[in-house]
Design a protein around this motif. Structure first.
Motif, short mmCIF file in Angstrom:
data_model
loop_
_atom_site.label_atom_id
_atom_site.label_comp_id
_atom_site.label_asym_id
_atom_site.label_seq_id
_atom_site.Cartn_x
_atom_site.Cartn_y
_atom_site.Cartn_z
N CYS A 96 25.34 81.97 1.14
CA CYS A 96 26.26 80.99 1.50
C CYS A 96 27.67 81.40 2.04
N CYS A 97 28.10 82.42 1.86
CA CYS A 97 29.13 82.76 2.29
C CYS A 97 29.15 83.75 3.65
N ASP A 98 28.13 83.97 4.03
CA ASP A 98 27.83 84.51 5.32
C ASP A 98 28.50 83.70 6.28
N PRO A 99 29.32 84.51 7.10
CA PRO A 99 29.80 83.63 8.21
C PRO A 99 28.94 83.41 9.24
N LEU A 100 27.73 83.85 9.28
CA LEU A 100 26.56 83.53 10.26
C LEU A 100 26.25 82.09 9.96
N GLN A 101 26.38 81.67 8.73
CA GLN A 101 26.06 80.13 8.54
C GLN A 101 26.90 79.42 9.19
N TYR A 102 28.09 79.55 9.28
CA TYR A 102 29.06 78.92 10.02
C TYR A 102 29.54 78.97 11.46
N ILE A 103 28.73 79.50 12.26
CA ILE A 103 29.02 79.72 13.76
C ILE A 103 29.21 78.37 14.27
N HIS A 104 28.45 77.29 14.16
CA HIS A 104 28.53 75.75 14.42
C HIS A 104 28.80 75.16 13.11
N LEU A 105 30.25 74.51 13.22
CA LEU A 105 30.49 73.65 11.87
C LEU A 105 31.13 72.53 12.27
N SER A 106 30.67 71.31 11.87
CA SER A 106 31.10 69.92 12.10
C SER A 106 31.54 69.59 10.67
N LEU A 107 32.85 69.03 10.67
CA LEU A 107 33.41 68.58 9.73
C LEU A 107 33.60 67.08 9.53
N GLN A 108 33.10 66.47 10.84
CA GLN A 108 33.43 65.03 11.10
C GLN A 108 32.57 64.25 9.78
N PRO A 109 31.45 64.34 9.35
CA PRO A 109 30.95 63.67 8.58
C PRO A 109 31.64 63.53 7.04
N TYR A 110 32.68 64.38 6.95
CA TYR A 110 33.59 64.57 5.63
C TYR A 110 34.99 64.33 6.07
N TRP A 111 35.26 63.64 7.03
CA TRP A 111 36.61 63.20 7.54
C TRP A 111 37.47 62.79 6.18
N ALA A 112 37.09 62.15 5.32
CA ALA A 112 37.87 61.44 4.13
C ALA A 112 38.25 62.48 3.22
N ARG A 113 37.63 63.57 3.12
CA ARG A 113 37.85 64.64 2.00
C ARG A 113 38.35 65.80 2.65
N ILE A 114 38.52 66.08 4.06
CA ILE A 114 39.00 67.28 4.49
C ILE A 114 40.60 67.26 4.38
N ASN A 115 41.10 68.38 3.86
CA ASN A 115 42.65 68.70 3.76
C ASN A 115 42.94 69.99 3.99
N ASP A 116 44.15 70.49 3.67
CA ASP A 116 44.56 71.78 4.01
C ASP A 116 43.83 72.80 3.16
N THR A 117 43.54 72.25 1.98
CA THR A 117 42.77 72.97 0.78
C THR A 117 41.28 73.22 1.12
N SER A 118 40.83 72.17 1.88
CA SER A 118 39.31 72.47 2.52
C SER A 118 39.06 73.41 3.33
N LEU A 119 40.23 73.41 4.21
CA LEU A 119 40.26 74.39 5.33
C LEU A 119 40.59 75.91 4.86
N GLU A 120 41.49 75.88 3.85
CA GLU A 120 41.84 77.18 3.18
C GLU A 120 40.41 77.79 2.32
N TYR A 121 39.63 76.88 1.85
CA TYR A 121 38.52 77.35 1.13
C TYR A 121 37.47 77.74 2.19
N LEU A 122 37.33 77.32 3.22
CA LEU A 122 36.32 77.75 4.37
C LEU A 122 36.87 78.88 5.46
N GLN A 123 38.10 79.11 5.38
CA GLN A 123 39.01 80.08 6.16
C GLN A 123 37.94 81.37 6.19
N SER A 124 37.81 81.98 5.09
CA SER A 124 37.16 83.30 4.95
C SER A 124 35.46 83.28 5.56
N ARG A 125 35.01 82.32 5.56
CA ARG A 125 33.60 81.87 6.12
C ARG A 125 33.51 81.67 7.55
#
Length: 367
Positions: free
Chosen positions: A313-342
């Motif tokens: 689940c943490c493999d960067p190949l799973q996140y080559i195409h990433l859309s965060l638009q469906p989760y716009w109400a829950r995305i903040n700096d903490t969410s981006l920091e959590y996804l940063q390594s992926r």
């Protein structure tokens, strides 16, 4: 001078005096009724419903009109209706930029993002602020041309006119439904059945999907009905007849089930599995292909099951195409920091509709 003109002057003055007197009477009546409502509200636990039109348009994704004009722009949603109940194409309405599916079929169309939840079908949105925060009881949307585009109505816990920004901003879905085809372009008042929420709101968001429309949808106004105090939720409980419950029969069924389960446990030798079962025998690429069909929240949940799936689940190949638009109400700096390594191999990133009201800072996005 003809005697007709003095007579017209006298009649005009008399008509003006009548209008002023009527206006004073109406004002006194409104004041008296308001005092009566306030006194009744203080004396009795009865909520008086407040009806208000949108005061201001705070944000939107697109509109057909230009920024230097009022024709076909979202600003026309503020205030009382300009067109309704008339039907037709009017410049005094709010019009989004697209309709139908022609822009998805053109050669320059963007490829759809993977992992988009099937329940997310919104294409445009508009956010409206109202004067007073209320617990919503109804939302009326006045559609004047090609109705049927609204697919979601949301309420926000943040007051846009408050001097103190809240520590947490909540968005609650009042109503949601898949896009439907409406027969005929005639005007209508759309009043879906909304659910009750546990916080007052004066910020309403409409999300639309115009893929089934034959032409542009046009909205004229939005009316919010609500009460100042939280309404009491009605508890709907079904009555159960105690004679319908057969204890002996339930115990017999339960006993048979337990006997069967015990026999199965006695046949299978219980031991602690040192490996991950059949997952260890699957090729790494096959597991990656299976996980590529999951949404981002499902990937985060699956990563908590075992070390092997956490690695996948943490493999960067799973996140080559990433859309965060469906989760716009829950995305903040903490969410981006959590996804940063992926996201070290990311190629396409969709952050549409995210970051409102300071949820994403410049430094957080840069990191």
């Amino acid at each position: 001078m003809s005697p007709v003109f003095p007579m017209l002057t006298v009649l005009s003055m008399f008509y003006y005096m009548c209008l002023r007197r009527r206006a004073r009477t109406a004002t006194r009546g409104e004041m008296n009724s308001r005092r009566a409502i306030e006194s009744n509200t203080r004396a009795l636990p009865i909520n008086v419903e407040i009806v208000q039109y949108a005061k201001e348009v705070l944000d939107f994704s697109s509109h057909y009109g230009s920024e230097n004009s009022m024709s076909y722009t979202m600003w026309n949603l503020a205030g009382i209706p300009n067109v309704y109940p008339s039907s037709g194409d009017f410049t005094q309405t709010a019009v989004f930029r697209t309709y139908g599916t022609w822009w998805d079929r053109c050669p320059s169309a963007r490829l759809p993002f993977k992992r988009t939840p099937s329940t997310f079908c919104s294409q445009d949105y508009v956010e409206l602020a109202f004067e007073e925060p209320v617990y919503p009881t109804a939302v009326h949307i006045l559609e004047t041309y090609h109705p049927g585009a609204v697919v979601r109505i949301l309420a926000c816990s943040a007051n846009p006119y408050s001097q103190n920004p809240p520590a947490e901003v909540r968005w609650e879905i009042l109503w949601s439904e898949a896009p439907t085809k409406v027969n005929g372009p005639q005007a209508r008042q759309f009043t879906p059945c909304i659910k009750q929420i546990n916080f007052p709101t004066n910020l309403i968001r409409l999300e639309v999907n115009s893929s089934l429309l034959d032409y542009y949808t046009e909205l004229d106004a939005v009316v919010l009905h609500g009460v100042k105090e939280r309404p009491v939720l009605s508890l709907k409980t079904s009555m159960i007849d105690m004679n319908d419950i057969d204890e002996d029969e339930d115990e017999e069924k339960f006993g048979c089930g337990m006997d069967t389960l015990n026999k199965q446990f006695s046949i299978v030798t219980l031991r602690e599995w040192p490996t991950n079962g059949y997952f260890d025998k699957l090729p790494y690429e096959l597991i990656q292909l299976i996980l590529s069909h999951l949404t981002v929240p499902d990937l985060c949940r699956l990563a908590q099951t075992c070390k092997l799936l956490y690695q996948h689940c943490c493999d960067p190949l799973q996140y080559i195409h990433l859309s965060l638009q469906p989760y716009w109400a829950r995305i903040n700096d903490t969410s981006l920091e959590y996804l940063q390594s992926r996201c070290t191999l990311i190629q396409w990133l969709n952050l549409s509709w995210t970051g409102n009201r300071g949820a994403i800072s410049v430094s957080g996005f840069s990191r």
